[in-house]
Enzyme design. Structure first.
Site, PDB file in Angstrom:
ATOM      1  N   CYS A   2      63.320 109.828  82.110  1.00  0.00           N
ATOM      2  CA  CYS A   2      62.088 109.135  81.766  1.00  0.00           C
ATOM      3  C   CYS A   2      60.963 110.150  81.584  1.00  0.00           C
ATOM      4  O   CYS A   2      60.789 111.036  82.412  1.00  0.00           O
ATOM      5  CB  CYS A   2      61.657 108.112  82.807  1.00  0.00           C
ATOM      6  SG  CYS A   2      62.847 106.804  83.060  1.00  0.00           S
ATOM      7  N   ARG A  27      63.821 113.397  77.478  1.00  0.00           N
ATOM      8  CA  ARG A  27      64.061 112.990  78.863  1.00  0.00           C
ATOM      9  C   ARG A  27      64.671 111.593  78.954  1.00  0.00           C
ATOM     10  O   ARG A  27      65.111 111.173  80.022  1.00  0.00           O
ATOM     11  CB  ARG A  27      62.741 113.014  79.637  1.00  0.00           C
ATOM     12  CG  ARG A  27      62.152 114.382  79.780  1.00  0.00           C
ATOM     13  CD  ARG A  27      60.873 114.327  80.586  1.00  0.00           C
ATOM     14  NE  ARG A  27      61.139 113.917  81.950  1.00  0.00           N
ATOM     15  CZ  ARG A  27      61.351 114.765  82.950  1.00  0.00           C
ATOM     16  NH1 ARG A  27      61.308 116.053  82.742  1.00  0.00           N
ATOM     17  NH2 ARG A  27      61.589 114.324  84.159  1.00  0.00           N
ATOM     18  N   TRP A  75      64.808 106.194  80.326  1.00  0.00           N
ATOM     19  CA  TRP A  75      66.255 106.335  80.473  1.00  0.00           C
ATOM     20  C   TRP A  75      66.645 105.286  81.493  1.00  0.00           C
ATOM     21  O   TRP A  75      66.279 105.363  82.661  1.00  0.00           O
ATOM     22  CB  TRP A  75      66.602 107.738  80.961  1.00  0.00           C
ATOM     23  CG  TRP A  75      68.073 107.995  80.983  1.00  0.00           C
ATOM     24  CD1 TRP A  75      68.856 108.371  79.932  1.00  0.00           C
ATOM     25  CD2 TRP A  75      68.951 107.904  82.111  1.00  0.00           C
ATOM     26  NE1 TRP A  75      70.162 108.511  80.333  1.00  0.00           N
ATOM     27  CE2 TRP A  75      70.255 108.231  81.666  1.00  0.00           C
ATOM     28  CE3 TRP A  75      68.781 107.574  83.455  1.00  0.00           C
ATOM     29  CZ2 TRP A  75      71.370 108.242  82.507  1.00  0.00           C
ATOM     30  CZ3 TRP A  75      69.881 107.580  84.295  1.00  0.00           C
ATOM     31  CH2 TRP A  75      71.156 107.913  83.815  1.00  0.00           C
ATOM     32  N   GLU A 478      83.246 124.327  79.989  1.00  0.00           N
ATOM     33  CA  GLU A 478      81.979 124.124  79.304  1.00  0.00           C
ATOM     34  C   GLU A 478      82.208 123.664  77.857  1.00  0.00           C
ATOM     35  O   GLU A 478      81.488 122.805  77.353  1.00  0.00           O
ATOM     36  CB  GLU A 478      81.139 125.412  79.371  1.00  0.00           C
ATOM     37  CG  GLU A 478      79.823 125.396  78.639  1.00  0.00           C
ATOM     38  CD  GLU A 478      78.871 124.279  79.056  1.00  0.00           C
ATOM     39  OE1 GLU A 478      79.115 123.581  80.041  1.00  0.00           O
ATOM     40  OE2 GLU A 478      77.871 124.104  78.328  1.00  0.00           O
ATOM     41  N   GLU A 485      79.856 115.529  75.125  1.00  0.00           N
ATOM     42  CA  GLU A 485      78.521 114.947  75.242  1.00  0.00           C
ATOM     43  C   GLU A 485      77.836 114.709  73.912  1.00  0.00           C
ATOM     44  O   GLU A 485      77.060 113.780  73.784  1.00  0.00           O
ATOM     45  CB  GLU A 485      77.657 115.727  76.239  1.00  0.00           C
ATOM     46  CG  GLU A 485      76.810 116.825  75.723  1.00  0.00           C
ATOM     47  CD  GLU A 485      76.026 117.533  76.832  1.00  0.00           C
ATOM     48  OE1 GLU A 485      75.266 116.877  77.537  1.00  0.00           O
ATOM     49  OE2 GLU A 485      76.156 118.764  76.946  1.00  0.00           O
ATOM     50  N   HIS A 501     102.283 120.487  83.987  1.00  0.00           N
ATOM     51  CA  HIS A 501     102.532 119.689  85.188  1.00  0.00           C
ATOM     52  C   HIS A 501     102.088 118.243  84.985  1.00  0.00           C
ATOM     53  O   HIS A 501     101.723 117.566  85.950  1.00  0.00           O
ATOM     54  CB  HIS A 501     101.845 120.329  86.400  1.00  0.00           C
ATOM     55  CG  HIS A 501     102.423 121.670  86.730  1.00  0.00           C
ATOM     56  ND1 HIS A 501     103.638 121.815  87.350  1.00  0.00           N
ATOM     57  CD2 HIS A 501     101.994 122.925  86.459  1.00  0.00           C
ATOM     58  CE1 HIS A 501     103.922 123.113  87.478  1.00  0.00           C
ATOM     59  NE2 HIS A 501     102.929 123.803  86.934  1.00  0.00           N
TER      60      HIS A 501
HETATM   61  O1  M6R Z   1      68.632 120.971  84.660  1.00  0.00           O
HETATM   62  P1  M6R Z   1      69.975 121.243  85.241  1.00  0.00           P
HETATM   63  O2  M6R Z   1      70.517 122.572  84.844  1.00  0.00           O
HETATM   64  O3  M6R Z   1      70.027 121.063  86.730  1.00  0.00           O
HETATM   65  O4  M6R Z   1      70.930 120.143  84.612  1.00  0.00           O
HETATM   66  C1  M6R Z   1      72.274 120.047  84.981  1.00  0.00           C
HETATM   67  C2  M6R Z   1      73.037 119.157  84.042  1.00  0.00           C
HETATM   68  O5  M6R Z   1      72.492 117.873  84.019  1.00  0.00           O
HETATM   69  C3  M6R Z   1      73.074 119.699  82.613  1.00  0.00           C
HETATM   70  O6  M6R Z   1      73.559 120.995  82.566  1.00  0.00           O
HETATM   71  C4  M6R Z   1      73.948 118.798  81.718  1.00  0.00           C
HETATM   72  O7  M6R Z   1      75.277 118.886  82.119  1.00  0.00           O
HETATM   73  C5  M6R Z   1      73.784 119.182  80.247  1.00  0.00           C
HETATM   74  N1  M6R Z   1      73.419 118.023  79.480  1.00  0.00           N
HETATM   75  C6  M6R Z   1      75.005 119.703  79.633  1.00  0.00           C
HETATM   76  O8  M6R Z   1      74.803 120.087  78.311  1.00  0.00           O
END
Ligand code: M6R
Length: 605
Positions: A2, A27, A75, A478, A485, A501
């Site tokens: 948000c 956000r 959000w 990653e 995403e 496995h």
């Molecule tokens: O701000 P932060 O690094 O703490 O955020 C952690 C995760 O929310 C963030 O890395 C999220 O996984 C990303 N959207 C991935 O691209």
């Protein structure tokens, strides 16, 4: 999660709020809304599901002028995506926007008999009604009573019907920054909304009240005593928060990585080795510990996985990586001899923050690797190492990941040096290799067009598998997250030896497997695993170093990165994995920068 903005001043408030909401949209973007005092000093609310652009088109029809208002981009947490659940919420004399979660909203609904009054399903509206019940003309008293009753996290901006021109704000956990500028008083959930107007700002302390009027901003404790804000300076410029000609923030941020790496590494080099004196991080932090515990979420956690694979063989002490949302509810095996490293781009991720607080309560030494200056995690940890990526706007993290890695590589090198695992010349050589990774990243970025064709097959598939061994496995995690995403393709990362496995049952004709094979000591084993999936009909995209010997026909697509020492291949590999995700998202015609259900900064549990 948000975005919040509030403004009081001489300029047209609607314009400022809507521009600010566009900056903050990353956000959360389920709905957006504004409330402002109109020409007759009445509060007027406009809110709509969808992106800020929807709201803007509705607001374009409004003709009256406004000089004080609040805005929100949502959000969704409590209550679905609907106009009614969009903020601001009106409750009697109160109009309010909220970032966070009111955990006891259910109990409050019953206690204050609000069921019939609620127009939405949100916890935020409940808070608005409770505040209204307490409001008898004194915002301070009402807010204080509200805070005594609510549990959870919050950043509130509040207007009262009978107080035109005034905005009150208060927070717990959820971030708020504020500034008095030449253009008036501003408050927001993060700096991106403030930087067009000012370089100087303060972080609103928790459980303090900020009052904004057109000519001043004041900070007070809950008793109403004036408190001097601790002013800070923004060192980002506006350009870094704009797309600068790139079609998407994500692509721009991928391009910014080499520069961001330099910003993070170069100022911390002294006599050819890492040095953290300017960060006030003493070597004793690195020599005293008998184990390292890394805690983070998402991409930041994946950076931690790389660090573990890098550090353990050199330092010969246990390095554990925890997912913050799990760690915070564990009874962790850490103590005062544990160095806890917290990684967070935003510095506001609630689970990571809670994990930091738990680690401190166990007496551990804490070092945060954070991108956003002055963020809560940066302020609360014992030591902080800032990464210098500048603002990262795309929800999918790219440059923040590579600078987190750079910071972790620097720490690893310094630790090895001060713990006498590296000689000075070994430390120097390590740092030189790290710097060599930067042109390798540039090479992969330059060749990005060549990688577009990679995704033609991927985007027609439902599942993609990533695999690697050792460090390559950590990179795969990653790669899979990035693809999921923003392309919504199901992706899983496997330690290559583990696939057989169970999961190899899913490898059928044309199923894409992205195999990362940059680690020489396990290269032959990796190639055997690639043969195993190829034999089951997989469509193999193989990533190796330039001079790796690979038999003809093993891979459907073979991408080569410049020859680097094994420990540093993550940097060019990260670029390829980011570009695969990026082009897959474009190929599927999706919203690259604002993927569904996500938000940049996860400040709720
Ligand atoms: O701000 P932060 O690094 O703490 O955020 C952690 C995760 O929310 C963030 O890395 C999220 O996984 C990303 N959207 C991935 O691209």
């Amino acid at each position: 999660m948000c975005g919040i903005i509030g403004y009081s001043g001489p300029l047209e408030a609607r314009d400022i709020l809507l521009t600010g909401l566009s900056q903050l949209e990353y956000r959360g973007y389920d709905s957006a809304g504004i409330a402002y005092f109109d020409t007759f000093s009445d509060i007027h609310v406009v809110k709509k599901i969808g992106k800020v652009a929807n709201l803007k088109s509705i607001c374009a029809l409004e003709t009256d002028t406004a000089h004080c208002g609040i805005g929100h981009t949502r959000w969704a947490t409590h209550g679905g995506v609907s106009d009614a659940n969009a903020h601001p919420h009106r409750a009697g004399k109160v109009t309010l926007i909220h970032n966070g979660i009111i955990e006891n909203y259910h109990g409050l609904t019953e206690e204050f008999d609000l069921e019939d009054q609620l127009a939405s399903q949100t916890d935020s509206e409940v808070a608005a009604w409770v505040l209204d019940r307490f409001y008898e003309g004194s915002p301070l008293d009402a807010i204080r009573h509200l805070l005594e009753r609510i549990q959870g996290s919050y950043g509130f901006c509040i207007m009262f019907d009978d107080r035109p021109g005034e905005i009150y704000a208060v927070r717990s956990i959820s971030p708020l920054v504020a500034s008095y500028t030449h253009s008036g008083a501003l408050i927001a959930s993060d700096l991106t909304a403030l930087i067009p107007y000012t370089r100087s700002y303060f972080v609103v302390p928790e459980h303090h009240i900020v009052k904004l009027t057109g000519y001043k901003i004041s900070l007070m404790d809950l008793e109403g005593n004036a408190v001097s804000p601790e002013m800070m300076k923004v060192d980002w410029n506006m350009d870094s928060a704009m797309k600068n000609g790139f079609p998407h923030f994500m692509l721009k941020e991928i391009h910014e990585q080499p520069e961001a790496l330099k910003q993070t590494i170069l100022p911390r080099m002294a006599k050819g080795i890492p040095d953290f004196e300017d960060d006030r991080i003493p070597d004793s932090l690195f020599t005293r510990c008998s184990q390292i515990h890394i805690i983070a979420c998402g991409t930041a956690m994946h950076a931690g996985m790389v660090a573990k694979a890098l550090m353990e063989p050199v330092l010969r002490i246990p390095v554990t990586v925890s997912i913050a949302s799990e760690f915070r509810y564990e009874d962790p095996l850490i103590d005062e001899k544990t160095l806890v490293m917290i990684i967070s781009q935003s510095g506001e991720t609630i689970d990571t923050l809670a994990a930091l607080r738990l680690a401190k309560s166990c007496g551990s030494m804490t070092l945060a690797i954070v991108n956003v200056k002055g963020s809560t995690i940066a302020r609360e940890s014992d030591y902080v190492l800032y990464t210098h990526a500048g603002p990262e706007i795309a929800v999918a993290s790219t440059k923040a990941y590579s600078v987190q890695l750079a910071a972790l590589y620097m720490i690893s090198c310094r630790m090895a040096f001060v713990r006498e695992k590296f000689t000075r010349s070994e430390a120097k050589a390590f740092l030189t290799e790290l710097l060599d990774a930067i042109p390798a990243m540039e090479t992969m970025i330059r060749k990005k067009e060549e990688e577009k064709h990679l995704v033609t097959h991927l985007i027609q598939q439902n599942d993609v598998f990533f695999m690697g061994r050792g460090l390559d496995y950590a990179f795969s995690l990653e790669g899979a997250l990035k693809l999921k995403e923003i392309s919504y393709i199901h992706a899983e990362a496997y330690a290559a030896g583990e696939l057989k496995h169970g999961t190899i049952a899913l490898i059928a004709s044309k199923v894409p497997v992205i195999a990362i094979a940059t680690q020489e000591h396990v290269f032959a084993k990796m190639i055997s695993n690639v043969r195993e999936v190829k034999a089951r009909g997989a469509f193999v995209i193989l990533l190796t170093k330039e001079h790796a010997a690979v038999e003809e026909g093993l891979a459907d697509i073979h991408i080569r990165i410049p020859d680097l020492d094994d420990r540093f291949t993550v940097f060019p590999i990260a670029v390829i994995l980011q570009l695969i995700a990026y082009y897959a998202s474009i190929g599927k015609n999706l919203d690259v920068d604002q993927p569904r259900n996500l938000a940049k900064s996860v400040t709720v549990e």
